[in-house]
Design a protein around this motif. Structure first.
Motif, PDB file in Angstrom:
ATOM      1  N   SER A 190     -57.380 -89.585 -44.892  1.00  0.00           N
ATOM      2  CA  SER A 190     -57.965 -89.669 -43.686  1.00  0.00           C
ATOM      3  C   SER A 190     -58.050 -87.841 -43.234  1.00  0.00           C
ATOM      4  O   SER A 190     -57.887 -87.274 -44.789  1.00  0.00           O
ATOM      5  N   LYS A 191     -58.609 -86.855 -42.485  1.00  0.00           N
ATOM      6  CA  LYS A 191     -58.658 -85.767 -42.880  1.00  0.00           C
ATOM      7  C   LYS A 191     -57.305 -84.706 -41.998  1.00  0.00           C
ATOM      8  O   LYS A 191     -58.050 -84.202 -40.790  1.00  0.00           O
ATOM      9  N   ASP A 192     -56.179 -84.954 -42.485  1.00  0.00           N
ATOM     10  CA  ASP A 192     -55.823 -84.316 -40.586  1.00  0.00           C
ATOM     11  C   ASP A 192     -55.243 -82.888 -40.963  1.00  0.00           C
ATOM     12  O   ASP A 192     -54.425 -82.327 -40.040  1.00  0.00           O
ATOM     13  N   ASN A 193     -55.782 -82.444 -42.455  1.00  0.00           N
ATOM     14  CA  ASN A 193     -55.494 -80.971 -42.149  1.00  0.00           C
ATOM     15  C   ASN A 193     -56.197 -80.323 -41.350  1.00  0.00           C
ATOM     16  O   ASN A 193     -55.956 -78.900 -40.741  1.00  0.00           O
ATOM     17  N   ILE A 194     -57.424 -81.231 -40.463  1.00  0.00           N
ATOM     18  CA  ILE A 194     -58.492 -81.138 -39.916  1.00  0.00           C
ATOM     19  C   ILE A 194     -58.247 -81.171 -38.117  1.00  0.00           C
ATOM     20  O   ILE A 194     -57.691 -81.215 -37.699  1.00  0.00           O
ATOM     21  N   MET A 195     -58.377 -82.466 -38.153  1.00  0.00           N
ATOM     22  CA  MET A 195     -58.348 -83.155 -37.052  1.00  0.00           C
ATOM     23  C   MET A 195     -56.569 -83.962 -37.203  1.00  0.00           C
ATOM     24  O   MET A 195     -55.854 -84.698 -37.564  1.00  0.00           O
ATOM     25  N   LYS A 196     -55.676 -82.064 -36.662  1.00  0.00           N
ATOM     26  CA  LYS A 196     -54.401 -82.603 -37.131  1.00  0.00           C
ATOM     27  C   LYS A 196     -53.689 -84.053 -35.621  1.00  0.00           C
ATOM     28  O   LYS A 196     -52.432 -84.471 -35.711  1.00  0.00           O
ATOM     29  N   GLY A 200     -54.096 -87.025 -37.504  1.00  0.00           N
ATOM     30  CA  GLY A 200     -52.442 -86.586 -37.647  1.00  0.00           C
ATOM     31  C   GLY A 200     -51.944 -87.785 -37.302  1.00  0.00           C
ATOM     32  O   GLY A 200     -50.926 -88.869 -38.141  1.00  0.00           O
ATOM     33  N   LEU A 201     -52.350 -88.599 -35.915  1.00  0.00           N
ATOM     34  CA  LEU A 201     -51.549 -90.051 -35.915  1.00  0.00           C
ATOM     35  C   LEU A 201     -51.417 -91.123 -36.788  1.00  0.00           C
ATOM     36  O   LEU A 201     -51.458 -91.533 -37.573  1.00  0.00           O
ATOM     37  N   PHE A 202     -52.994 -91.502 -37.262  1.00  0.00           N
ATOM     38  CA  PHE A 202     -53.395 -92.163 -38.480  1.00  0.00           C
ATOM     39  C   PHE A 202     -51.704 -92.105 -39.762  1.00  0.00           C
ATOM     40  O   PHE A 202     -51.489 -92.597 -39.965  1.00  0.00           O
ATOM     41  N   HIS A 203     -52.193 -90.961 -40.409  1.00  0.00           N
ATOM     42  CA  HIS A 203     -50.953 -90.141 -41.387  1.00  0.00           C
ATOM     43  C   HIS A 203     -49.720 -90.465 -41.426  1.00  0.00           C
ATOM     44  O   HIS A 203     -49.352 -90.999 -42.003  1.00  0.00           O
ATOM     45  N   GLN A 221     -53.932 -89.237 -49.508  1.00  0.00           N
ATOM     46  CA  GLN A 221     -55.314 -88.312 -49.873  1.00  0.00           C
ATOM     47  C   GLN A 221     -56.672 -87.444 -48.892  1.00  0.00           C
ATOM     48  O   GLN A 221     -56.473 -88.199 -48.053  1.00  0.00           O
ATOM     49  N   ILE A 222     -56.501 -86.932 -48.909  1.00  0.00           N
ATOM     50  CA  ILE A 222     -57.563 -86.128 -47.968  1.00  0.00           C
ATOM     51  C   ILE A 222     -58.809 -86.718 -48.111  1.00  0.00           C
ATOM     52  O   ILE A 222     -59.325 -87.223 -49.321  1.00  0.00           O
ATOM     53  N   ILE A 223     -59.999 -87.048 -47.116  1.00  0.00           N
ATOM     54  CA  ILE A 223     -60.901 -87.715 -47.947  1.00  0.00           C
ATOM     55  C   ILE A 223     -61.533 -87.283 -48.530  1.00  0.00           C
ATOM     56  O   ILE A 223     -62.614 -87.995 -49.370  1.00  0.00           O
ATOM     57  N   ASP A 224     -61.910 -85.921 -48.288  1.00  0.00           N
ATOM     58  CA  ASP A 224     -63.085 -85.290 -49.593  1.00  0.00           C
ATOM     59  C   ASP A 224     -62.484 -85.688 -51.154  1.00  0.00           C
ATOM     60  O   ASP A 224     -63.562 -85.978 -51.370  1.00  0.00           O
ATOM     61  N   ILE A 225     -60.973 -85.336 -51.141  1.00  0.00           N
ATOM     62  CA  ILE A 225     -61.213 -85.117 -52.654  1.00  0.00           C
ATOM     63  C   ILE A 225     -60.829 -86.064 -52.857  1.00  0.00           C
ATOM     64  O   ILE A 225     -61.430 -86.616 -54.037  1.00  0.00           O
TER      65      ILE A 225
END
Ligand code: NAD
Length: 497
Positions: A190-196, A200-203, A221-225
């Protein structure tokens, strides 16, 4: 928080007394009819206890005036049999035609898109021989809700919807899938560092559900890496669970890395209905020439057999298919001079699989399936205390040289008693109070009003605020109420707030 949880096994599809299962099939467009015939020939030769009801989907149905690409009566057939084996269809360009795939997934609540991707090296070129992963993609939510608006001359928006029930269901499905298929790890991306709030809910749901499966490793894992690692070291992954858009992108990366999109099959699973299809499209460029690789649809049919509890027939077909690849009989998409033994067409490839039914691959690992559908869960949640704390008012405003300080002072003066202007942002960046002159401002302003003392406010007070703004000539393009749930803030802060 989840209070109780009920696990529902998907109901068995309709079986005749002789224990054959009725399956709905659609031959589709482009290469669809050729790869469907090849798949049906292999299923028949393997003795799969199936009977078929055929429906028409796609181009001819669109052209007959059904803008969704499906006739109303076909829904009844799909819902009655509960299993659909579908060849790819062509979505006509323009003219208001909707994607039939998206329509079927959403209308039938097919929430899980399951895409296994594996390396068949050295028989199919793939630099990662150890690659063997499954992407479990959420299939209904996220940016695919398709709610888009143009709000000002300069600004468009799409709504990204992530729900707790949707996240719980897909995450739990991924863990159940891992358990049922003897897999050891589930990775959430997910990208919960940006979309908290949304990611964030998904994580957060992933972490909660993971605790119920101590036998399965869980990581995030953050989606980009994560996507970069998937492309560079796919053998590190086992099961990946992720929201809709990321899953769409990741599964194409994975099938590309594995060697050919023509090899990938997918299952779309719901509580009542399941649809099985190839990952690729109708390939109009090679249609009618007997050159298409039928493997994507055939492997989707293998997933279907496992879902129906026919694990042994699924294994027989899959192992014969692996033996065919090993023997170097390859369709044009995977054929390589030197590595392949013979270039074969769609029909000859299917005949070669039939001839190898009962054989095991010698070098590739033979498959073993465990029968049965994966449990699908529903969760009951307790009601939370919801309080209105304020409102974000979005303005289309292009005056006074877009001076944020001037706008802020004016809004402060206009706001009725009980309200205070907390901040103004432009594209999410705080520009009032204390903005920077370098920040680029569009004609789209988010103005955050809170209850004067940071307390609770009533909805009529919001209406009063909007009336005051309208009277002053402001163009209010939308509002978002700011809620707290059980005292926890339910909205993001502005960048720089
Ligand atoms: P595509 O997957 O049909 O083709 C992409 C490329 O892969 C083409 O070069 C094609 O020849 C090749 N290819 C695809 N399947 C192959 C196979 N089985 N064997 C050998 N080569 C194969 O994607 P596209 O060209 O972007 O889309 C064509 C049409 O399919 C469009 O109308 C699109 O909307 C539709 N589509 C349908 C589905 C579906 O029904 N599930 C999925 C994707 C695209």
């Amino acid at each position: 928080m989840t209070q109780t949880q009920q696990i529902l096994t998907p109901p068995a599809p309709s079986r005749t007394p002789a224990t054959t299962t009725r399956v709905t099939i659609a031959r589709g467009d482009g290469v669809g009819p050729e790869i469907m015939q090849a798949t049906l020939d292999v299923l028949a030769a393997a003795g799969a206890p199936l009977e078929f009801d055929e429906i028409h989907l796609g181009e001819q149905v669109y052209r007959a005036g059904h803008s969704a690409g499906i006739e109303p009566a076909s829904w009844d057939t799909i819902r009655r049999n509960r299993i659909l084996l579908k060849a790819p269809i062509t979505t006509p360009q323009g003219g208001g035609f909707k994607s039939l795939n998206v329509t079927i997934r959403k209308a039938l609540n097919l929430f899980a898109n399951v895409r296994p991707t594996k390396s068949y090296a050295p028989f199919v070129a793939c630099p990662h021989p150890g690659m063997d992963l499954v992407i479990v993609r959420e299939n209904e939510e996220d940016l695919y809700a398709g709610i888009e608006h143009r709000q000002t001359q300069e600004v468009t928006q799409v709504l990204k919807l992530i729900t707790r029930p949707g996240s719980e269901r897909i995450v739990r499905y991924a863990f159940e899938y891992a358990r049922a298929h003897g897999r050891r790890r589930v990775t959430c991306m997910s990208k919960d560092n940006i979309m908290k709030l949304t990611d964030g809910l998904f994580h957060r749901v992933f972490r909660e559900v993971a605790e119920e499966y101590p036998d399965i490793e869980a990581d995030h894992q953050i989606i980009d890496i994560g996507a970069a690692r998937l492309a560079a070291e796919p053998e590190r992954f086992d099961v990946i669970v992720t929201p809709n858009l990321y899953g769409d992108i990741l599964s194409d990366i994975a099938s590309h890395v594995a060697g050919s999109i023509g090899l990938a099959g997918s299952a779309n699973i719901g509580r009542d209905v399941a649809m099985f299809e190839a990952v690729h499209g109708s390939a109009p460029d090679i249609a009618g020439r007997d050159v298409a690789n039928p493997s994507g649809l055939l492997l989707a049919a293998v997933q279907m057999l496992v879902h129906l509890g026919e694990a042994s027939i699924a294994e027989t077909i899959d192992n014969a298919w692996l033996a065919t690849l090993e023997d170097g009989l390859h369709t044009a998409d995977v054929y390589r001079e030197g590595a392949s033994r013979k270039l074969v067409g769609t029909r000859e490839f299917a005949e070669a699989i039939v001839a190898r039914l009962g054989r095991q691959p010698r070098q590739l690992t033979p498959v073993q399936y465990r029968a049965g559908g994966i449990p699908v869960s529903t969760a009951e949640v307790s009601k939370q205390r919801k309080e209105l704390r304020g409102v974000d008012v979005f303005l289309d405003w292009d005056e006074d040289g877009r001076d944020a300080d001037g706008l802020g002072r004016c809004l402060q003066a206009v706001a009725p008693q009980g309200w205070r202007l907390k901040m103004i942002t432009n594209r999410g960046v705080k520009v009032y109070p204390g903005g920077l002159p370098e920040t680029f401002c569009t004609d789209h302003w988010r103005c955050r009003f809170l209850e004067e003392e940071d307390g609770v406010i009533s909805f009529p007070a919001v209406v009063e605020l909007l009336s005051a703004l309208a009277e002053r000539g402001f163009d209010v393009i939308k509002t978002e109420n700011l809620y707290a749930f059980d005292g926890e803030r339910g909205y993001s802060l502005g960048q720089g707030e």
